[in-house]
Design an enzyme around this catalytic site. Structure first.
Site, short mmCIF file in Angstrom:
data_model
loop_
_atom_site.label_atom_id
_atom_site.label_comp_id
_atom_site.label_asym_id
_atom_site.label_seq_id
_atom_site.Cartn_x
_atom_site.Cartn_y
_atom_site.Cartn_z
N ASP A 118 0.86 -1.17 0.00
CA ASP A 118 0.00 0.00 0.00
C ASP A 118 0.90 1.23 0.00
OD1 ASP A 118 -2.20 1.57 0.07
OD2 ASP A 118 -2.76 1.13 2.14
N ASP B 223 -1.91 -3.21 6.80
CA ASP B 223 -1.90 -2.89 8.23
C ASP B 223 -3.27 -2.74 8.85
OD1 ASP B 223 -2.68 -0.57 7.03
OD2 ASP B 223 -1.13 0.70 7.92
N ASP C 290 -7.42 -4.87 5.15
CA ASP C 290 -6.39 -5.64 4.44
C ASP C 290 -6.43 -7.12 4.80
OD1 ASP C 290 -5.25 -3.50 3.03
OD2 ASP C 290 -4.10 -2.88 4.78
#
Length: 841
Positions: A530, A729, A733
């Site tokens: 990300d 995180d 996710d």
């Protein structure tokens, strides 16, 4: 202290009450122990001895006296407490029993009996506290066979080794009793083996000891010296060998038991009844050769390997103990009346108020109620600078309060704290199995039977065509084959590397959930990351405000920031912080609603407000063309643009920038060097994402990706043959982390992210991924080296021991040399695995 062991050798195998879930029967009816519950003697139920029924069972006794004593108070003699672990043991079926100083002691397993024998005073006289019983629900596993799981301590049914508790170990466990016992047995066997070597090998070294003493006397001295070594020191080996036979799991102890037992029994018969042996067994002077020195030296050398292995395993636990030491043992609790008292950390409950003074460690996870200070969080974040804490700020147990006093509320205690979860993850990882171990297991399953077959063939070949004394030489070759073959090295190759690697990783902030994650990450070729919080600081700042039409910038920011106060997204925090810095007033918001991956909407000060990305505008049917030029310019600078809508009409935009971490560029280069293709998957628009990717040299960009889109991306890449690691995180996710070949949770993050990931990084940046990649590659390289040592050693050693070099070089390997080589193979594997402690990460 005088200890008398009851003669139950023919019964000694894996503890029958172990409840091991490994697919093997724990004991056969024929092997059951029947013991007099009064005196502890074993009783043959078919021998017509006295018996008595009680509680639906029949109890057998050695004499009428014991029967009468039992009948008077049966409840006093039904069970006994194991003095080592505190478990209740059935006296009438106890497999492990001994007497010390006139007292009777019963044990749940051979491991507990060995601990007692190693230091009886500690358990009998209470000179020091015994080990605390394991917490309720503790499971136990075998260090050599992690698939064996038991709900109580005992011996492994596959190899007879003592089961060890899984999960978090106690911090005050003291020295390993098994190690203490084995060191003692090593010293005894080594001291007795030295004169045996002098007597047995003296003629080859020019020492006329046998001639001076006389051959018959020398042989009897060897018998006296070897007997304690084989029948006492080697007793744990024979127990494990017997367990392997009973449970049909042949292993290294099967071979050692066969080799040592054969050499010793043959030598005893040759000493006491030499006349029964034909000439094919006799050497020079028609004497029957004996191999007492070989049996004793083999035992001593095996103990050398075992002691080194136990010490190495003990060292691998140092990483866990270092983490446990971060947690304080006590905390200062404030009761409802305001009184303060120090209490054990284990007694803290959720919602307790705790005072933390300067220099003290935060006892549990929670938040600040009163006061302010700075806290050193380097153990979690890796950042050396202390973090300021004031009312409402989160606290992590184990971090250090620097200079202020504050009162905190306990929110997560015991096993729920971040530190406890980290320790538990490391402990479980050290017991896990890498997929490569499956291939090793398949080889090991046929290895021992094959070695026994080779030993038998070697004996028959020597007996048929070997030089005189051909039978004695055949026996020598067979024993050497049994001893030199070392499945132990094969068994250690993977577990030792995994144990040391996971401990090393924990020290570097890389937490491995299981060994499979390490193996998969070492093979991975694609990494998905990300942008926010991984490549960037994760602390975006409001940079631009552009109002459209008759709406003023302050009004635009006021309503947008008021709406975003209901969101926890980092970009929302940036807008709220920007409004606070500019002194813009906040208004009341109702009907707040978050659109995952798109934005938020609600009613602020009577106005229907929506704030989000292009997808949000598309849902609302709004064309952003009026602000396209401004939007493209901001995105070209790597800024994230969010549109603001008032009552269904475009009102303007706000832009936020997140600074790239200083370590990101170097980390990406290191990951490229390791062979990883890096894909950035972000919810940002294409223009902003490509600006960031170009500056960092990222291989591929996937923009405007919703959380569910990350899982679809993984499926797409996997269909093309990619092996994917995914870093994330947050809660959103978790599905993608679980779907990836290797999930990497960045930072302490969300609990569900840690559960879904195979690897957790305590510091959420790419540097941690670099360390994890290097650790994975170093570990798999180390395992392959270990397997190379083990397979290569056996491939060379077994034929040499069988005598293939004799026709060429006249060389017949002594069992003593075979034992030394066997121990050396294990030592080489252990030493190589220990190198991981110093691998460059």
């Amino acid at each position: 202290m005088n200890i008398k062991q009851e003669d139950d050798h023919h019964h000694s195998h894996a503890h029958g009450d172990n409840h091991c879930h490994c697919g093997h029967d724990q004991e056969k009816a024929a092997d059951a122990i029947v013991r007099d519950p009064i005196c502890g003697m074993t009783v043959d139920p078919q021998a017509g001895k006295p018996s008595l029924g009680h509680g639906g069972r029949i109890y057998h006794f050695c004499s009428e006296h014991c029967r009468t004593k039992f009948a008077a108070a049966p409840e006093d003699y039904l069970t006994a407490k194991d003095p080592v672990c505190g478990m209740s043991v059935d006296r009438s079926t106890a497999r492990y029993f001994l007497k010390a100083e006139g007292e009777k002691f019963y044990f749940c397993s051979a491991a507990c009996q060995a601990k007692f024998e190693a230091d009886p005073a500690a358990y009998r006289d209470g000179q020091r506290p015994t080990a605390k019983p394991a917490p309720k629900g503790t499971l136990y596993t075998c260090p050599m066979h992690p698939e064996v799981v038991s709900d109580r301590p005992g011996d492994c049914p596959k190899c007879g080794m003592a089961l060890e508790p899984m999960g978090i170990p106690p911090t005050d466990e003291g020295p390993n009793p098994e190690l203490v016992d084995f060191v003692r047995r090593l010293w005894v066997s080594a001291i007795l083996a030295l004169p045996l070597l002098a007597l047995g090998m003296g003629p080859m070294l020019g020492l006329p000891l046998r001639e001076a003493i006389g051959e018959p006397q020398a042989t009897f001295i060897e018998l006296l010296l070897a007997t304690p070594v084989v029948l006492w020191a080697a007793l744990p080996f024979f127990r494990r060998a017997w367990a392997s036979v009973v449970n049909r799991s042949p292993n290294m102890w099967t071979l050692i038991g066969l080799g040592v037992g054969t050499a010793y029994l043959y030598s005893v018969v040759a000493t006491l009844a030499p006349g029964i042996f034909p000439m094919s067994f006799r050497g020079h002077g028609a004497a029957v050769p004996v191999y007492f020195e070989a049996a004793a030296v083999i035992v001593a050398l095996v103990f050398v390997g075992q002691v080194l292995e136990l010490k190495a395993r003990e060292r691998t636990g140092s990483a866990i103990r270092a983490l446990l030491d971060l947690a304080p043992k006590t905390a200062r609790r404030i009761d409802a009346e305001g009184n303060e008292s120090d209490v054990p950390v284990d007694d803290i409950n959720v919602a307790d108020r705790l005072r933390v003074r300067p220099g003290e460690r935060v006892p549990v996870d929670g938040s600040v109620l009163e006061g302010q200070s700075t806290v050193d969080e380097s153990m979690i974040s890796g950042e050396p600078l202390p973090v300021e804490k004031s009312k409402g700020d989160p606290l992590t147990g184990g971090t250090i309060n620097k200079n202020g006093t504050f009162v905190m509320s306990a929110e997560k205690v015991g096993a729920d704290t971040v530190l406890s979860r980290i320790v538990d993850m490391v402990a479980k990882a050290q017991r896990s199995r890498a997929p490569i171990q499956g291939a090793v297991d398949r080889v090991s399953a046929v290895f021992v039977p094959a070695v026994v077959a080779v030993a038998l063939l070697a004996f028959l070949a020597w007996a048929a065509i070997g030089p005189e004394p051909r039978m004695a030489n055949g026996l020598l070759a067979a024993v050497a084959v049994l001893i030199i073959a070392c499945p132990c090295a094969l068994g250690l190759a993977t577990p030792m590397s995994i144990m040391i690697a996971t401990g090393r990783g924990a020290g570097e902030g890389v937490l491995i959930k299981d060994a499979e994650a390490l193996e998969r990450f070492s093979k991975g070729d694609t990494l998905i990351v990300d942008k926010t919080g991984t490549l960037t600081e994760g602390k975006p700042k409001l940079t631009d405000i552009a109002a459209f039409g008759r709406v003023g910038e302050d009004r635009l920011l006021s309503l947008a920031a008021s709406l975003e106060r209901g969101s926890e997204h980092p970009l929302a925090e940036a807008i709220v912080s920007g409004a606070e810095e500019r002194g813009v007033p906040f208004v009341e918001v109702t009907g707040f609603e978050a659109k995952t991956g798109k934005g938020v909407q609600g009613i602020a000060d009577g106005t229907m407000v929506a704030l989000g990305n292009s997808a949000m505008l598309a849902d609302l049917g709004i064309d952003p063309a009026a602000l396209s030029e401004k939007t493209e310019a901001l995105r070209g600078d790597g800024k994230t643009v969010m549109f603001v809508v008032f009552d269904g009409a475009l009102a303007g935009l706000v832009a936020v920038a997140d600074r790239i971490k200083p370590t990101t560029a170097a980390a990406i280069q290191a990951l490229h060097d390791s062979g990883l293709k890096i894909i950035m998957a972000t919810g940002d628009n294409e223009r902003t994402a490509r600006a960031v990717a170009k500056s960092l040299g990222i291989d591929e960009v996937r923009a405007d990706v919703l959380p569910e889109g990350k899982k679809a991306l993984i499926d797409e890449l996997r269909s093309k043959g990619a092996i994917i690691a995914m870093a994330g995180d947050g809660v959103n996710d978790a599905p993608a982390l679980a779907a990836a070949d290797v999930g990497i949770a960045m930072g302490t993050g969300a609990d569900v992210a840690m559960e879904s990931a195979g690897i957790t990084l305590v510091k959420g940046d790419l540097t941690g991924i670099v360390r994890a990649r290097r650790l994975a590659e170093a570990t798999m390289r180390n395992i392959r080296q270990n397997l190379g040592f083990a397979f290569g050693y056996n491939a060379l050693g077994v034929p040499v021991a069988a005598g293939v070099l004799y026709p060429i070089l006249g060389l017949l390997l002594s069992p003593m040399i075979a034992a030394a080589a066997m121990s050396l193979s294990s030592v080489s594997v252990i030493s190589n695995a220990l190198r991981l402690r110093f691998a460059k990460l």
